[in-house]
Design a protein around this motif. Sequence first.
Motif, PDB file in Angstrom:
ATOM      1  N   ARG A   1       0.632  -1.139   0.075  1.00 15.66           N
ATOM      2  CA  ARG A   1       0.018   0.003  -0.083  1.00 15.66           C
ATOM      3  C   ARG A   1       0.878   1.347  -0.093  1.00 15.66           C
ATOM      4  NH1 ARG A   1      -2.724  -1.308   3.967  1.00 15.66           N
ATOM      5  NH2 ARG A   1      -4.129  -2.439   2.748  1.00 15.66           N
TER       6      ARG A   1
ATOM      7  N   ARG B   1       1.118   6.639  -7.249  1.00 13.70           N
ATOM      8  CA  ARG B   1      -0.180   6.855  -7.875  1.00 13.70           C
ATOM      9  C   ARG B   1      -0.048   7.974  -8.833  1.00 13.70           C
ATOM     10  NH1 ARG B   1      -4.296   6.956  -3.030  1.00 13.70           N
ATOM     11  NH2 ARG B   1      -2.859   8.556  -2.547  1.00 13.70           N
TER      12      ARG B   1
ATOM     13  N   PRO C   1      -2.998  -2.645  -4.890  1.00  9.72           N
ATOM     14  CA  PRO C   1      -2.898  -1.595  -5.693  1.00  9.72           C
ATOM     15  C   PRO C   1      -4.202  -1.063  -6.249  1.00  9.72           C
ATOM     16  CG  PRO C   1      -1.265  -3.123  -6.024  1.00  9.72           C
ATOM     17  CD  PRO C   1      -2.173  -3.527  -5.010  1.00  9.72           C
TER      18      PRO C   1
ATOM     19  N   HIS D   1       2.690   1.424  -3.499  1.00 10.11           N
ATOM     20  CA  HIS D   1       1.870   2.057  -4.399  1.00 10.11           C
ATOM     21  C   HIS D   1       1.222   3.321  -4.452  1.00 10.11           C
ATOM     22  CE1 HIS D   1       2.650  -2.222  -5.545  1.00 10.11           C
ATOM     23  NE2 HIS D   1       2.251  -1.891  -6.803  1.00 10.11           N
TER      24      HIS D   1
ATOM     25  N   SER E   1       0.929  -2.146 -11.554  1.00  7.70           N
ATOM     26  CA  SER E   1       0.866  -0.918 -10.703  1.00  7.70           C
ATOM     27  C   SER E   1      -0.541  -0.168 -10.720  1.00  7.70           C
ATOM     28  CB  SER E   1       2.069   0.075 -11.183  1.00  7.70           C
ATOM     29  OG  SER E   1       1.448   0.848 -12.588  1.00  7.70           O
ATOM     30  N   THR E   2      -0.445   1.200 -10.061  1.00  6.34           N
ATOM     31  CA  THR E   2      -1.773   1.637 -10.148  1.00  6.34           C
ATOM     32  C   THR E   2      -2.115   2.171 -11.257  1.00  6.34           C
ATOM     33  OG1 THR E   2      -0.648   3.545  -9.152  1.00  6.34           O
ATOM     34  CG2 THR E   2      -1.526   2.391  -7.312  1.00  6.34           C
TER      35      THR E   2
ATOM     36  N   ASN F   1       5.737  -4.507  -6.578  1.00  2.00           N
ATOM     37  CA  ASN F   1       4.659  -5.502  -7.225  1.00  2.00           C
ATOM     38  C   ASN F   1       5.689  -6.634  -7.732  1.00  2.00           C
ATOM     39  OD1 ASN F   1       2.370  -6.841  -8.606  1.00  2.00           O
ATOM     40  ND2 ASN F   1       1.421  -4.935  -7.601  1.00  2.00           N
TER      41      ASN F   1
END
Length: 435
Positions: free
Chosen positions: A98, A105, A150, A101, A388-389, A372
Amino acid sequence: MSALRFAAVGPLTSLDATARRALFDRNTTTDDAVRERTRTVLARVRAEGDAALLAYAREFDGATLDRLEVPRDAWEAALTSLDATLRRALERAAANIRRVHEAFRPEPREVATPDGAIIGRRPDPLARVGVYAPGGRATYPSSLLMGAVPARVAGVREVIVCSPPDARGAPSAVLLAAAAIAGVDRVFAVGGAGAVAAMAYGTASIPAVDRIVGPGNAYVAEAKLQVSGRVGIDSPAGPSELLVLADASATPAVVAREMLAQAEHDPVAAVVLVTDSDALATEVRRELESRVDAEPRADVIRAAFAARGGILTVESLVDAVEFANAWAAEHLLLAVAPAVEGRVLAELRGAGTVFIGETASVAFGDYMSGANHVLPTGGLARIWSGLSTLDFVRWTTWQRIDREAARRLADDVDTFARAEGLPAHAAAARQWGGA
């Protein structure tokens, strides 16, 4: 036991065409039988919905289900009863994922052109995402966290999980606990290509999603490719890969342990060492020979080295980097002297993720570092990136062009449009021209 065999050993420049092909041909395309069987499963689930999924649960998983959805109290109970040490590790991993990521963002941006037009771009979270979590012989709660957390960070409104049931009629307890930790919305006891079909097309029980992520067997991978025209998918993934790029400063025993760790994944995992030190190459091979028989998965490791393993020497790190960028590994361990780490890292362009320094074990990235571990394989790191995000948003672009900006743009747009034979376009722009 017999000596370890490798697909390629020795100077990189001396490899013949067969050995080079063995190293580079990591194509994950499935055979015709898998493709046809997958196509049949997709078509049946699309036509019959839940009934097909229940039938496949009996056929493939030995589970007789009265419903597909796993109630929330079952996953909460799994979390409560989970071994405390394992729960702490899962929660720590989720927190790291968390944090990492959130730092990367995507954010909205606006830019002004010299003509005065304002162009903006905004990331909009997807409405619903499906995470596939393998079950049966391979259970990976870490992969569930890597897909679901993510998505939550990106702001996805609804996250669902599909995972095969065992004979009890539910996914494994550790997967259910991971789902609770990740904060997903719904969990379904559905596996294989049928789960992919359900998430792509929707059934009475399982809603259709916008993107499907997560690893799986050959049928899952093929199903994702076949539905990719309808939903988004993550990068195509196959057997695990590791490239160790090392110089004389690397510790042979450390390099050997990393190679063993990735080779134990799969008989066709690809594990290669490239070094500018003949002495290191010799010592690493000796370490591998001395350690392999003590490994519980020694047969898998031996098969992987024989199929897609290599210990290669090059004249310089420049040659090693050139090979690395062409081979495009899922994981790259950079075990070189600290003085040259930055220079070498700057030249690397084709790896899913780079681990810098021999203390940066790939195992840390697999579970706990927060980066990730859902990464492209088969050389596709040349063009794909790790999950990824960014995979959980789509972008809205806007253009604000006021009267003055329109006046500045009009003449050139008029010229362009007439050159392309589009007079109505030219007229639309020309109306805003002039003083």
